[in-house]
Design a protein around this motif. Structure first.
Motif, short mmCIF file in Angstrom:
data_model
loop_
_atom_site.label_atom_id
_atom_site.label_comp_id
_atom_site.label_asym_id
_atom_site.label_seq_id
_atom_site.Cartn_x
_atom_site.Cartn_y
_atom_site.Cartn_z
N ARG A 127 -15.91 21.21 5.56
CA ARG A 127 -15.25 21.04 4.26
C ARG A 127 -14.77 19.59 4.12
O ARG A 127 -14.55 18.91 5.11
N GLU A 128 -14.62 19.16 2.88
CA GLU A 128 -14.16 17.80 2.65
C GLU A 128 -12.69 17.66 3.06
O GLU A 128 -11.87 18.53 2.77
N GLN A 129 -12.38 16.57 3.74
CA GLN A 129 -11.01 16.24 4.10
C GLN A 129 -10.69 14.85 3.56
O GLN A 129 -11.52 13.94 3.65
N LEU A 130 -9.50 14.70 3.02
CA LEU A 130 -9.04 13.40 2.55
C LEU A 130 -8.02 12.86 3.54
O LEU A 130 -6.99 13.50 3.80
N ILE A 131 -8.32 11.71 4.13
CA ILE A 131 -7.47 11.12 5.16
C ILE A 131 -6.88 9.81 4.65
O ILE A 131 -7.57 8.99 4.03
N LEU A 132 -5.62 9.62 4.93
CA LEU A 132 -4.92 8.39 4.61
C LEU A 132 -4.74 7.59 5.89
O LEU A 132 -4.12 8.05 6.84
N SER A 133 -5.31 6.39 5.93
CA SER A 133 -5.21 5.50 7.08
C SER A 133 -4.29 4.34 6.70
O SER A 133 -4.55 3.62 5.73
N MET A 134 -3.19 4.16 7.46
CA MET A 134 -2.13 3.23 7.06
C MET A 134 -2.06 2.00 7.98
O MET A 134 -2.20 2.13 9.20
N PHE A 135 -1.80 0.83 7.40
CA PHE A 135 -1.78 -0.43 8.13
C PHE A 135 -0.49 -1.20 7.84
O PHE A 135 0.08 -1.11 6.75
N ASP A 136 -0.04 -1.98 8.85
CA ASP A 136 1.16 -2.79 8.64
C ASP A 136 0.80 -4.15 8.04
O ASP A 136 -0.37 -4.41 7.72
N ILE A 137 1.80 -5.02 7.90
CA ILE A 137 1.59 -6.30 7.27
C ILE A 137 0.64 -7.20 8.05
O ILE A 137 0.04 -8.13 7.52
N LYS A 138 0.47 -6.92 9.38
CA LYS A 138 -0.46 -7.69 10.21
C LYS A 138 -1.82 -7.00 10.34
O LYS A 138 -2.62 -7.34 11.21
N LYS A 170 6.31 2.71 6.23
CA LYS A 170 6.52 1.31 5.83
C LYS A 170 5.21 0.52 5.87
O LYS A 170 5.14 -0.62 6.34
N ALA A 171 4.17 1.16 5.37
CA ALA A 171 2.83 0.55 5.37
C ALA A 171 2.72 -0.50 4.26
O ALA A 171 3.32 -0.37 3.19
N SER A 172 1.95 -1.56 4.54
CA SER A 172 1.71 -2.60 3.56
C SER A 172 0.39 -2.40 2.83
O SER A 172 0.20 -2.91 1.72
N SER A 173 -0.53 -1.69 3.48
CA SER A 173 -1.83 -1.43 2.87
C SER A 173 -2.40 -0.14 3.44
O SER A 173 -1.89 0.39 4.44
N PHE A 174 -3.43 0.35 2.81
CA PHE A 174 -3.99 1.62 3.26
C PHE A 174 -5.46 1.73 2.85
O PHE A 174 -5.94 1.00 1.97
N ILE A 175 -6.14 2.65 3.53
CA ILE A 175 -7.52 2.99 3.20
C ILE A 175 -7.60 4.50 3.07
O ILE A 175 -7.04 5.23 3.89
N LEU A 176 -8.25 4.97 2.04
CA LEU A 176 -8.53 6.40 1.90
C LEU A 176 -9.92 6.67 2.49
O LEU A 176 -10.83 5.84 2.34
#
Length: 231
Positions: A127-138, A170-176
């Protein structure tokens, strides 16, 4: 009908345990590796023969350990619940090893490295899963989480849940990321709409959506690489 020969009756050079000790696990065939876990066969066949039966079903390779359920594995003669669970755990260990080895190679601006990290985790999902991948300012990976699980054909995520997770980390950016169980990572119209919706919410909160990556079967689609993330 051929006579049944147990694994212990095989020549020393053909016994999986002894072969592994002498030459290393890399010298073992797929069937021999499974036979080590099986330890014994069933009435009428030894462990290697039983392993070959498992390998010849379904996808006709080791991916059967991922795709066959506990119940399906138990349908093979000589495999009970404990052994079936052991096989599923071996499959999960192999997936996590592959993912762990790729973690240090992740680069926020490199879709291929992100896709490689999540490939084994997502490409086998039914089944489809939606994942949030989180990154800091560096641009270091802070962690990830499953936002939603859908059907075999679609999944949708809540912007509220996504940004609650981002603010907590406290993520600065992210990828779905999400997978297409069909194996084709080409984006649907709904994928495009979801990307734009989440991107716009991120812009309002000053949290950058760096990419949306769709995982297929050993291939991926990156909205950023295809210059759609800012469209």
């Amino acid at each position: 009908m051929t006579n049944h020969i147990t694994t212990k009756e095989l020549p020393l050079s053909e016994r999986p345990y002894e072969k592994c000790l002498l030459h290393g696990a890399g010298a073992l065939s797929d069937a021999e590796l499974l036979a080590v876990i099986l330890k014994s066969g069933s009435s009428g066949m030894n462990g290697i023969q039983l392993a070959q039966q498992i390998l010849q079903s379904g996808r006709k390779n080791l991916l059967n350990l991922h795709y066959l359920s506990v119940e399906e594995l138990m349908a093979f003669p000589g495999i009970g619940e404990v052994k079936a669970i052991q096989f599923k755990c071996v499959a999960e260990i192999s997936r996590r090893i592959a993912q762990t080895a790729r973690r240090e190679q992740i680069r926020l601006s490199d879709a291929a490295s992100v896709a490689a990290y999540y490939m084994e985790r997502l490409r086998h999902e039914p089944r489809e899963q939606l994942i949030l991948s989180m990154f800091d300012i560096k641009c270091r990976l802070l962690g990830d989480c499953v936002i939603a699980t859908g059907s075999a054909h679609a999944v949708s995520g809540s912007p509220r849940e996504i940004f609650l997770q981002l603010l907590e980390k406290k993520a600065s950016s992210f990828i779905l990321l999400h997978n297409h169980p069909s194996g084709d990572p080409s984006p649907s119209g709904e994928d495009v709409r979801l990307t734009r919706r989440i991107r716009d919410c991120g812009a309002l909160m000053d949290i950058t959506m760096s990419d949306h990556i769709i995982i297929g079967d050993n291939k991926y689609y990156s909205f950023r690489e295809n210059e759609q993330i800012l469209v």
